[in-house]
Design a protein around this motif. Structure first.
Motif, PDB file in Angstrom:
ATOM      1  N   ALA A   1      58.404  52.165  17.227  1.00  0.00           N
ATOM      2  CA  ALA A   1      58.594  51.655  18.585  1.00  0.00           C
ATOM      3  C   ALA A   1      59.233  50.267  18.558  1.00  0.00           C
ATOM      4  CB  ALA A   1      57.265  51.620  19.319  1.00  0.00           C
ATOM      5  N   LEU A   2      58.796  49.415  17.643  1.00  0.00           N
ATOM      6  CA  LEU A   2      59.402  48.087  17.520  1.00  0.00           C
ATOM      7  C   LEU A   2      60.852  48.173  17.066  1.00  0.00           C
ATOM      8  CD1 LEU A   2      56.503  45.952  16.010  1.00  0.00           C
ATOM      9  CD2 LEU A   2      57.735  45.483  18.132  1.00  0.00           C
ATOM     10  N   ARG A   3      61.157  49.129  16.189  1.00  0.00           N
ATOM     11  CA  ARG A   3      62.548  49.289  15.745  1.00  0.00           C
ATOM     12  C   ARG A   3      63.446  49.726  16.903  1.00  0.00           C
ATOM     13  NH1 ARG A   3      66.222  52.854  14.443  1.00  0.00           N
ATOM     14  NH2 ARG A   3      64.879  54.574  15.136  1.00  0.00           N
ATOM     15  N   LEU A   4      62.966  50.695  17.686  1.00  0.00           N
ATOM     16  CA  LEU A   4      63.747  51.142  18.842  1.00  0.00           C
ATOM     17  C   LEU A   4      63.924  50.011  19.845  1.00  0.00           C
ATOM     18  CD1 LEU A   4      62.091  54.644  19.382  1.00  0.00           C
ATOM     19  CD2 LEU A   4      64.396  54.209  18.521  1.00  0.00           C
ATOM     20  N   HIS A   5      62.895  49.198  20.007  1.00  0.00           N
ATOM     21  CA  HIS A   5      62.980  48.057  20.918  1.00  0.00           C
ATOM     22  C   HIS A   5      64.035  47.065  20.455  1.00  0.00           C
ATOM     23  CE1 HIS A   5      61.774  43.892  21.983  1.00  0.00           C
ATOM     24  NE2 HIS A   5      61.600  44.421  23.185  1.00  0.00           N
ATOM     25  N   ALA A   6      64.130  46.865  19.141  1.00  0.00           N
ATOM     26  CA  ALA A   6      65.103  45.898  18.618  1.00  0.00           C
ATOM     27  C   ALA A   6      66.528  46.421  18.681  1.00  0.00           C
ATOM     28  CB  ALA A   6      64.746  45.536  17.178  1.00  0.00           C
TER      29      ALA A   6
ATOM     30  N   TRP B   1      67.005  52.679  29.861  1.00  0.00           N
ATOM     31  CA  TRP B   1      65.965  53.591  30.338  1.00  0.00           C
ATOM     32  C   TRP B   1      65.589  54.596  29.245  1.00  0.00           C
ATOM     33  CZ3 TRP B   1      66.509  55.577  36.028  1.00  0.00           C
ATOM     34  CH2 TRP B   1      66.571  54.469  36.890  1.00  0.00           C
ATOM     35  N   THR B   2      66.613  55.220  28.659  1.00  0.00           N
ATOM     36  CA  THR B   2      66.364  56.216  27.619  1.00  0.00           C
ATOM     37  C   THR B   2      65.617  55.599  26.449  1.00  0.00           C
ATOM     38  OG1 THR B   2      68.430  57.296  28.287  1.00  0.00           O
ATOM     39  CG2 THR B   2      67.463  57.978  26.207  1.00  0.00           C
ATOM     40  N   THR B   3      66.009  54.393  26.067  1.00  0.00           N
ATOM     41  CA  THR B   3      65.353  53.735  24.937  1.00  0.00           C
ATOM     42  C   THR B   3      63.913  53.371  25.274  1.00  0.00           C
ATOM     43  OG1 THR B   3      67.507  52.819  24.317  1.00  0.00           O
ATOM     44  CG2 THR B   3      65.570  51.869  23.272  1.00  0.00           C
ATOM     45  N   LEU B   4      63.679  52.844  26.465  1.00  0.00           N
ATOM     46  CA  LEU B   4      62.320  52.468  26.846  1.00  0.00           C
ATOM     47  C   LEU B   4      61.405  53.686  26.899  1.00  0.00           C
ATOM     48  CD1 LEU B   4      60.277  50.371  27.709  1.00  0.00           C
ATOM     49  CD2 LEU B   4      61.129  50.554  30.055  1.00  0.00           C
ATOM     50  N   VAL B   5      61.914  54.801  27.413  1.00  0.00           N
ATOM     51  CA  VAL B   5      61.108  56.022  27.449  1.00  0.00           C
ATOM     52  C   VAL B   5      60.773  56.472  26.028  1.00  0.00           C
ATOM     53  CG1 VAL B   5      61.207  58.478  28.002  1.00  0.00           C
ATOM     54  CG2 VAL B   5      61.884  56.802  29.707  1.00  0.00           C
ATOM     55  N   HIS B   6      61.755  56.383  25.124  1.00  0.00           N
ATOM     56  CA  HIS B   6      61.514  56.740  23.721  1.00  0.00           C
ATOM     57  C   HIS B   6      60.485  55.796  23.098  1.00  0.00           C
ATOM     58  CE1 HIS B   6      63.449  58.134  19.681  1.00  0.00           C
ATOM     59  NE2 HIS B   6      62.221  58.542  19.830  1.00  0.00           N
ATOM     60  N   VAL B   7      60.601  54.503  23.400  1.00  0.00           N
ATOM     61  CA  VAL B   7      59.636  53.519  22.887  1.00  0.00           C
ATOM     62  C   VAL B   7      58.228  53.853  23.376  1.00  0.00           C
ATOM     63  CG1 VAL B   7      58.914  51.111  23.071  1.00  0.00           C
ATOM     64  CG2 VAL B   7      61.287  51.650  22.560  1.00  0.00           C
ATOM     65  N   LYS B   8      58.101  54.187  24.652  1.00  0.00           N
ATOM     66  CA  LYS B   8      56.777  54.500  25.189  1.00  0.00           C
ATOM     67  C   LYS B   8      56.203  55.769  24.569  1.00  0.00           C
ATOM     68  CE  LYS B   8      56.832  52.162  29.656  1.00  0.00           C
ATOM     69  NZ  LYS B   8      56.402  52.271  31.049  1.00  0.00           N
ATOM     70  N   ALA B   9      57.047  56.766  24.329  1.00  0.00           N
ATOM     71  CA  ALA B   9      56.552  57.988  23.696  1.00  0.00           C
ATOM     72  C   ALA B   9      55.973  57.689  22.319  1.00  0.00           C
ATOM     73  CB  ALA B   9      57.676  59.010  23.599  1.00  0.00           C
ATOM     74  N   GLU B  10      56.673  56.864  21.528  1.00  0.00           N
ATOM     75  CA  GLU B  10      56.171  56.498  20.200  1.00  0.00           C
ATOM     76  C   GLU B  10      54.931  55.612  20.311  1.00  0.00           C
ATOM     77  OE1 GLU B  10      57.141  57.600  17.343  1.00  0.00           O
ATOM     78  OE2 GLU B  10      58.812  58.788  18.098  1.00  0.00           O
TER      79      GLU B  10
END
Length: 647
Positions: A427-432, A347-356
């Motif tokens: 965002a792609l880096r956080l997703h990976a 959840w935390t990562t997805l929220v961070h990805v969406k912010a970026e």
């Protein structure tokens, strides 16, 4: 009539062959259908086996969690319970998807949209309402508890059904109906001095750790939490590739935010982390951010914005910046204790990805406005500077003014594209980094598609002889035309009747009021009537007893509520109904049964002197006496009953 026979020959042989071929095709189709049906049934059986296995693991871990006092062991068991809880939610979602023959994890859409975060429902154990309710009905209300088995069974069936609601409006109505029933039961059976004595057992939605409490408020709060969680699941399943789907998703996330806000404001001291004020505040922010994202998607779908429409592209940039700001706020909340201790890492990562992602999207639309947009009029420059430089419309510019030359606009647009590309790569880096998000192919498709689009636009603007390094692009000021606010659940939309309606009006017949059953008392008719006067409706009470009359001799007291006349329950009867029944009795008299309250006569006389006549709703007060309300009309005074006229 004899049917005409078909002669044997070539025609008969061809017909026979055709019928055999058709039969073979039907048989093959039946085999294929049976094979597909068998695969579904086999998968359902496997999921049920896995759910049973996870439930056994959870039971063992729960027993260990309660038995041990070692902090390290409890931490390990809590982590295991969190894994089990996640597995159970995924298995149940997959099972519901098989039952509905649709994909349970993705919205029913062919468009490419960013996935949302749905919240899992809290789970609970089966509850036995019969024992405490029967004790209350017989002990406090003086009724035969065996005659209320149908009502108790109806309440238990309703609770059993709401444990597994469908992810639809029908599921929301089921949860709301049970919540409304809990409000009825709380008003009737719970008092400040005593509780129902039931132990309500619920599992935390985020961690899976069990929590239990004897307060009915915990049961109500958990059901309200599930109402909000079910709204998140309905919102996540909407087809957001069409305007209707985005509108439904916005409303669903608004309802979820309103449910969590209502829970945070009205229920305190929750024993589970998911219902703590910090968690509920985080969930409210998350659902508001997801609603804001759906608003942005709806704007994209309303009418395709042409690249040369400068102001329209800038408004989209501001909307995307608003979504990014909402998600940054959510990410900050998730990264702080105590929320960070139990919020799932994906959840935390997805929220961070969406912010970026949305911040990069804001820069992309700003670049389109600068590079592809037509020259703007001088009157529109203050609005553009307000968007790009973050200045109030009436203030003087405190930095470089927006360029008007095409080359300068191209360079600034290129700078915005550079920031867009950097944000999309981040965002792609956080997703990976997150293993759970790597399995969400749809998210990677959205991010990669946005990056390719930005790179293609950047290559168009990148000239061979462009050796000047572009200045840093300013941030896009967040602004939205529609800020979605939380909307509380509409409990009045689902109409329910009090299951224990037969016990009488809640204003009188509840655990907050103390009285004892009197009678049956037989009253014979005298020359002057029965010797008492009546007052009020539903229930009717004895307003006064004539000294020395038949009623006084039989034992009737001033202030007694009449609950039955000749064996007929009359708690809900009007004043005129009781009068008519009494007038219709003969010389043999009438058998009355009443509820007698201690020290009520003195209170009634005081209220009579002030003109107060009808008992109002009981207040939540530890005092044993009723609260009374002044009637709007005082014309219905108590009156002495006369003997029924003889024919």
């Amino acid at each position: 009539m004899v049917p005409e026979g078909r002669p044997d020959g070539a025609g008969a042989g061809e017909e026979s062959a055709r019928l055999q071929a058709a039969g073979s095709v039907r048989k093959g189709c039946d085999l294929l259908a049976n094979s597909q049906h068998g695969c579904l049934q086999s998968r359902r059986a496997q999921i049920h086996q896995q759910i049973n296995r996870e439930l056994r693991v959870r039971t063992g871990a729960e027993n260990l969690y309660r038995a041990t006092s070692n902090a390290r062991v409890r931490e390990t068991v809590a982590l295991e319970l969190s894994y089990v809880n996640s597995s159970l939610q995924l298995l149940k979602e997959e099972l519901e998807g098989l039952d509905g023959n649709v994909d349970a994890d993705q919205p029913q859409s062919e468009g490419i949209t960013v996935p949302m975060i749905p919240l899992g429902l809290k789970e609970t154990k089966q509850l036995d309402w019969a024992t405490p309710l029967k004790e209350l009905i017989s002990g406090h209300f003086g009724e035969d508890s065996a005659s209320y088995e149908a009502e108790i069974r109806e309440l238990e069936d309703l609770r059993q059904a709401m444990r597994t609601p469908s992810r639809s409006e029908a599921g929301l109505e089921l949860l709301t109906a049970y919540y409304n029933q809990l409000c009825f039961q709380e008003a009737r059976f719970v008092s400040p001095a005593r509780s129902l004595g039931l132990l309500f057992h619920w599992y935390d939605s985020l961690t899976g750790v069990p929590a239990q409490q004897r307060a009915l408020a915990f049961e109500k709060g958990s059901v309200l939490f599930n109402i909000g969680a079910l709204h998140t699941q309905i919102g996540a399943r909407q087809d957001r590739s069409c305007p209707e789907g985005t509108s439904c998703a916005v409303e669903a996330f608004q309802r979820a935010a309103g449910a969590f806000s209502l829970l945070r404001e009205n229920f305190s001291h929750a024993p589970s982390p998911d219902m703590s004020p910090a968690s509920l505040s985080m969930l409210e922010q998350l659902m508001t951010a997801q609603a804001q994202e759906c608003v942005f998607e709806g704007l994209l779908l309303q009418a395709p914005v042409a690249p040369h429409d400068c102001l329209a592209q800038l408004h989209l940039a501001q909307e995307a910046a608003q979504v990014a700001a909402e998600y940054r706020l959510v990410h900050q909340t998730m990264a702080q204790p105590p929320v960070q201790d139990y919020v799932p890492f994906p959840w935390t990562t997805l929220v961070h990805v969406k912010a970026e992602y949305f911040r990069a999207l804001a820069h992309y639309h700003a670049a389109l406005a600068l590079c592809d947009g037509a020259p703007v009029a001088e009157a529109e420059l203050p609005a553009l500077e307000q968007i790009f430089l973050g200045l109030p419309a009436s203030s003087e510019p405190r930095g470089p003014a927006l360029p008007q030359e095409q080359e300068d606009r191209r360079k600034l647009g290129k700078a915005h594209l550079k920031r867009a590309i950097l944000g999309q790569e981040e965002a792609l880096r956080l997703h990976a980094v997150c293993r759970a998000l790597r399995r969400v192919d749809l998210l990677q498709v959205v991010l990669a598609q946005a990056l390719r689009r930005s790179l293609a636009k950047y290559s168009e603007l990148d000239l061979e002889d462009d050796f000047c390094e572009a200045a840093e692009a300013p941030d896009v000021r967040p602004k939205t035309q529609r800020r979605p606010e939380g909307r509380a659940p509409s409990f009045s939309r689902v109409k329910v009747a009090d299951i224990f309606h037969r016990l009488g009006p809640l204003s009188v017949f509840s655990a907050k009021n103390r009285w004892r059953l009197a009678g049956p008392i037989h009253v014979a008719r005298g020359e002057g009537g029965f010797g008492f006067t009546l007052r009020g409706d539903a229930p009717v009470l004895i307003a006064a007893v004539v000294p020395g009359g038949r009623a006084a001799a039989a034992g009737l007291k001033e202030g007694d509520y009449i609950v039955s006349v000749n064996g007929q329950p009359c708690r809900w009867w009007k004043h005129a109904d009781v009068v008519a029944q009494l007038k219709g009795v003969g010389d043999e008299g009438v058998s009355l049964q009443g509820d007698r309250r201690p020290a009520l006569g003195a209170l009634l006389r005081s209220q009579k002197e002030r003109g107060w006549e009808t008992p109002g709703p009981a207040q939540a007060s530890p005092r044993p006496l009723l609260g009374w309300n002044r009637k709007a009309k005082r014309g219905k005074a108590g009156r002495r009953l006369s003997p029924a006229p003889h024919p």
